[in-house]
Design an enzyme around this catalytic site. Sequence first.
Site, PDB file in Angstrom:
ATOM      1  N   ALA A   2     -11.304   2.794   3.725  1.00 24.87           N
ATOM      2  CA  ALA A   2     -10.947   1.674   3.460  1.00 24.87           C
ATOM      3  C   ALA A   2      -9.683   2.761   2.154  1.00 24.87           C
ATOM      4  CB  ALA A   2     -11.717   0.470   2.270  1.00 24.87           C
ATOM      5  N   HIS A   3      -9.213   1.378   1.432  1.00 19.37           N
ATOM      6  CA  HIS A   3      -8.357   2.136   0.620  1.00 19.37           C
ATOM      7  C   HIS A   3      -8.577   2.693  -0.683  1.00 19.37           C
ATOM      8  CE1 HIS A   3      -7.353  -2.074  -0.730  1.00 19.37           C
ATOM      9  NE2 HIS A   3      -8.252  -1.257  -0.985  1.00 19.37           N
ATOM     10  N   ASN A   4      -8.265   4.116  -1.122  1.00 17.60           N
ATOM     11  CA  ASN A   4      -8.746   4.600  -1.945  1.00 17.60           C
ATOM     12  C   ASN A   4      -9.903   5.802  -1.979  1.00 17.60           C
ATOM     13  OD1 ASN A   4      -6.636   2.433  -2.805  1.00 17.60           O
ATOM     14  ND2 ASN A   4      -6.300   4.089  -4.645  1.00 17.60           N
ATOM     15  N   GLN A  47       0.914  -1.584  -0.205  1.00 13.74           N
ATOM     16  CA  GLN A  47       0.226   0.201   0.041  1.00 13.74           C
ATOM     17  C   GLN A  47       1.042   1.003  -0.131  1.00 13.74           C
ATOM     18  OE1 GLN A  47      -3.484  -0.719  -0.063  1.00 13.74           O
ATOM     19  NE2 GLN A  47      -2.420  -2.361  -0.567  1.00 13.74           N
TER      20      GLN A  47
END
Length: 332
Positions: free
Chosen positions: A221-223, A180
């Site tokens: 969460a990511h993005n 990440q």
Amino acid sequence: MEFTAKQIADMIGGRVEGNENAVINTFSKIEEGKEGAITFLSNPKYTPYIYDTKASVVLINEDVQLERPVEATLIRVANAYECVAKLLQMYAQTLPKKVGIHPLAFISETAKIGKDVYIGPFASIGDNVTIGDGSMIYPHVTIYDGCQIGKNVTIHAGSVIGADGFGFAPNQDGYDKIPQLGVVIIEDNVEIGANTCVDRSTMGQTVLHKGVKLDNLIQVAHNCEIGENTVMSAQVGMAGSTKIGAWCMVGGQAGFSGHIKIADRTFIGAQSGVISNTKGNGEQLIGAPAIDPKVFFKAQAIVKKLPEMYRELGALRREIDALKKEKDSLMN
């Protein structure tokens, strides 16, 4: 500090009914009112309390009709909830604001901290983090390397900003971790509740735009991207790459599947499960999967009748079977 009912009314553009010289020096809930306190009535469920409250002053909407007299002085306003919020803000501004870095906090030498920032004990600020002027970082907050925090941001205790997003690729032996490599960007005037997690992106950025307000125990969460002035209640969960528009309202425990877009000003009820893009601005959704509230409540009304419908269906089947047997016997 003490204020009279008239002084309060002048501050918020209200109209006094009763003793305009009634003095208040504190706030209270209407059901726990006491002498010298100001409270408010905006939810009709709490109307019975107004007749017995011991609060000296009650903020009440202009259009509310009471069934009998009350002892408290009333201040009539257009919106009692908004007005009590303004008064609480005024009061909060008179309190000393925390500033400075607690000696038990860890701050990387490469972090850049703005003016008038507060960082509480056991907070951890990683390499190359930037924190804008006037921000409040409460105890035990962890901000990972490279994250950017804007001005006047409040992050409550135990929150984690910039931990790895949940990225793993299956292989024959298990899972390969996907690095990440992105960051988290939190713009100005954002508030994040206790124990909320905002994950760094796989590549690029996870972004909370200006004015976003997040409750406790939320997972971003990511993005993911949350638009300006969107608010979320506790325990909301967002899967990766969810894009939520501006001025949305999200109820507690709502969940979003990944890679979907939510339009501006969408209202999403508590415990909703949103699995696809929304149609347009102003849409209201509830249920799992989330649907129009009118459809949802009609469906729920039918669900309540399912046991009875099941029994009726069983009876009809038995009658049909009996008729078939009778027909067969006549034909033979």
